[in-house]
Design a protein around this motif. Structure first.
Motif, PDB file in Angstrom:
ATOM      1  N   LEU A 113      -3.188  12.229  -8.305  1.00 52.87           N
ATOM      2  CA  LEU A 113      -3.588  11.126  -9.182  1.00 52.87           C
ATOM      3  C   LEU A 113      -2.545  10.888 -10.262  1.00 52.87           C
ATOM      4  O   LEU A 113      -2.187   9.744 -10.560  1.00 52.87           O
ATOM      5  N   THR A 114      -2.036  11.970 -10.845  1.00 53.15           N
ATOM      6  CA  THR A 114      -0.981  11.836 -11.859  1.00 53.15           C
ATOM      7  C   THR A 114       0.274  11.224 -11.254  1.00 53.15           C
ATOM      8  O   THR A 114       0.898  10.333 -11.843  1.00 53.15           O
ATOM      9  N   TYR A 115       0.634  11.682 -10.059  1.00 52.07           N
ATOM     10  CA  TYR A 115       1.828  11.170  -9.380  1.00 52.07           C
ATOM     11  C   TYR A 115       1.710   9.681  -9.094  1.00 52.07           C
ATOM     12  O   TYR A 115       2.690   8.933  -9.208  1.00 52.07           O
ATOM     13  N   SER A 116       0.517   9.235  -8.743  1.00 47.85           N
ATOM     14  CA  SER A 116       0.336   7.831  -8.369  1.00 47.85           C
ATOM     15  C   SER A 116       0.500   6.880  -9.553  1.00 47.85           C
ATOM     16  O   SER A 116       0.673   5.670  -9.357  1.00 47.85           O
ATOM     17  N   GLU A 117       0.482   7.395 -10.757  1.00 42.49           N
ATOM     18  CA  GLU A 117       0.664   6.543 -11.939  1.00 42.49           C
ATOM     19  C   GLU A 117       1.998   5.816 -11.906  1.00 42.49           C
ATOM     20  O   GLU A 117       2.117   4.691 -12.402  1.00 42.49           O
ATOM     21  N   ARG A 118       3.014   6.461 -11.324  1.00 39.61           N
ATOM     22  CA  ARG A 118       4.364   5.876 -11.337  1.00 39.61           C
ATOM     23  C   ARG A 118       4.442   4.561 -10.555  1.00 39.61           C
ATOM     24  O   ARG A 118       5.365   3.779 -10.748  1.00 39.61           O
ATOM     25  N   PHE A 119       3.478   4.314  -9.691  1.00 38.76           N
ATOM     26  CA  PHE A 119       3.461   3.079  -8.918  1.00 38.76           C
ATOM     27  C   PHE A 119       2.745   1.946  -9.647  1.00 38.76           C
ATOM     28  O   PHE A 119       2.701   0.826  -9.165  1.00 38.76           O
ATOM     29  N   GLU A 120       2.184   2.247 -10.807  1.00 41.85           N
ATOM     30  CA  GLU A 120       1.412   1.273 -11.593  1.00 41.85           C
ATOM     31  C   GLU A 120       0.441   0.521 -10.689  1.00 41.85           C
ATOM     32  O   GLU A 120       0.488  -0.712 -10.586  1.00 41.85           O
ATOM     33  N   PRO A 121      -0.443   1.239 -10.023  1.00 40.14           N
ATOM     34  CA  PRO A 121      -1.308   0.623  -9.014  1.00 40.14           C
ATOM     35  C   PRO A 121      -2.366  -0.300  -9.601  1.00 40.14           C
ATOM     36  O   PRO A 121      -2.905  -0.055 -10.676  1.00 40.14           O
ATOM     37  N   ALA A 122      -2.641  -1.367  -8.871  1.00 46.15           N
ATOM     38  CA  ALA A 122      -3.760  -2.235  -9.229  1.00 46.15           C
ATOM     39  C   ALA A 122      -5.064  -1.617  -8.759  1.00 46.15           C
ATOM     40  O   ALA A 122      -6.137  -1.908  -9.290  1.00 46.15           O
TER      41      ALA A 122
ATOM     42  N   VAL B 245       0.837  -1.192   0.000  1.00 42.82           N
ATOM     43  CA  VAL B 245       0.000   0.000   0.000  1.00 42.82           C
ATOM     44  C   VAL B 245       0.879   1.251   0.000  1.00 42.82           C
ATOM     45  O   VAL B 245       1.816   1.365   0.789  1.00 42.82           O
ATOM     46  N   VAL B 246       0.582   2.172  -0.901  1.00 42.90           N
ATOM     47  CA  VAL B 246       1.290   3.447  -0.984  1.00 42.90           C
ATOM     48  C   VAL B 246       0.289   4.558  -0.719  1.00 42.90           C
ATOM     49  O   VAL B 246      -0.784   4.587  -1.316  1.00 42.90           O
ATOM     50  N   GLY B 247       0.630   5.474   0.171  1.00 43.12           N
ATOM     51  CA  GLY B 247      -0.237   6.620   0.439  1.00 43.12           C
ATOM     52  C   GLY B 247       0.343   7.875  -0.179  1.00 43.12           C
ATOM     53  O   GLY B 247       1.536   8.161  -0.024  1.00 43.12           O
ATOM     54  N   VAL B 248      -0.472   8.612  -0.897  1.00 44.56           N
ATOM     55  CA  VAL B 248      -0.045   9.865  -1.524  1.00 44.56           C
ATOM     56  C   VAL B 248      -0.906  10.990  -0.964  1.00 44.56           C
ATOM     57  O   VAL B 248      -2.127  10.973  -1.115  1.00 44.56           O
ATOM     58  N   ILE B 249      -0.279  11.949  -0.291  1.00 42.93           N
ATOM     59  CA  ILE B 249      -1.006  13.067   0.303  1.00 42.93           C
ATOM     60  C   ILE B 249      -0.465  14.381  -0.275  1.00 42.93           C
ATOM     61  O   ILE B 249       0.668  14.767   0.010  1.00 42.93           O
TER      62      ILE B 249
END
Length: 203
Positions: free
Chosen positions: A74-83, A27-31
């Motif tokens: 949301l754009t930043y979270s793309e780098r984690f290739e989230p499921a 789990v990755v949290g982005v704030i």
């Protein structure tokens, strides 16, 4: 700001709970935390800002500021290739006008995912109502000077807020937007691959 920061607070609380339960999850949290005090560098109506995605946004309402950092998260979270992406945010009080303090609005472009979120909400008594997120509503975000405006006007305010965020999730395979609609609800619900937006009744 007590309500406006509750999305970030929920993310911190969720990560704390995941760690305490030692769940076998990645789990990755982005704030996207930022200062929200007035000042000489504050945005003004008519300003054009460029998002992390490169899309430009015309500021029509400075009170719709949360989505300006949320879209970059949301754009930043793309780098984690989230499921799965769960977006918990204070976004708009318009959903409270539509649904009151009983249910949350669910915005989705995938009916299967929407059904799973509805079922999870029923099971946890965190009920949601499936709202329309048709492409027709994107018209309200048109700008003569930028790729989009940061608001779409009073009609369908919660819907156009979801449509605004949708423009920053194009690379996600499964996407669902949920608008929180209850005053004082500070919890968060974990669900299948979704983007959830928690909307404050005071925003």
């Amino acid at each position: 700001m007590k309500y406006d920061m509750s999305g970030a607070g929920s993310v911190l609380g969720t990560l704390s709970a995941v760690a305490a339960m030692k769940l076998p999850l990645n789990v990755v949290g982005v704030i996207p935390a930022t200062e929200n005090m007035p000042g000489g560098n504050a945005t003004r109506p008519g300003d054009i800002v460029t998002s992390m995605s490169g899309q430009t946004i015309e500021i029509l309402n400075t009170d719709a500021e949360g989505r300006l950092i949320l879209c970059d998260a949301l754009t930043y979270s793309e780098r984690f290739e989230p499921a799965a992406v769960i977006d918990i945010a204070t976004l708009t009080g318009a959903c409270v006008i539509a649904l009151g303090h009983v249910a949350s609005g669910l915005f989705a472009n995938d009916d299967r995912l929407a059904d799973e979120v509805v079922a999870a909400g029923q099971a946890s008594w965190d009920r949601v109502w499936h709202m329309p997120a048709w492409e027709d509503y994107q018209e309200q975000l048109k700008s003569n000077f930028a790729d989009m405006a940061n608001i779409g006007g009073r009609p369908g305010g919660s819907i156009t807020a979801a449509c605004f965020l949708a423009r920053f999730t194009r690379k996600f395979s499964g996407r669902t937007w949920t608008s929180r609609a209850r005053r004082g609800n500070r919890g968060a619900t974990r669900a299948p691959p979704v983007v959830r937006c928690r909307c404050s009744p005071s925003s």
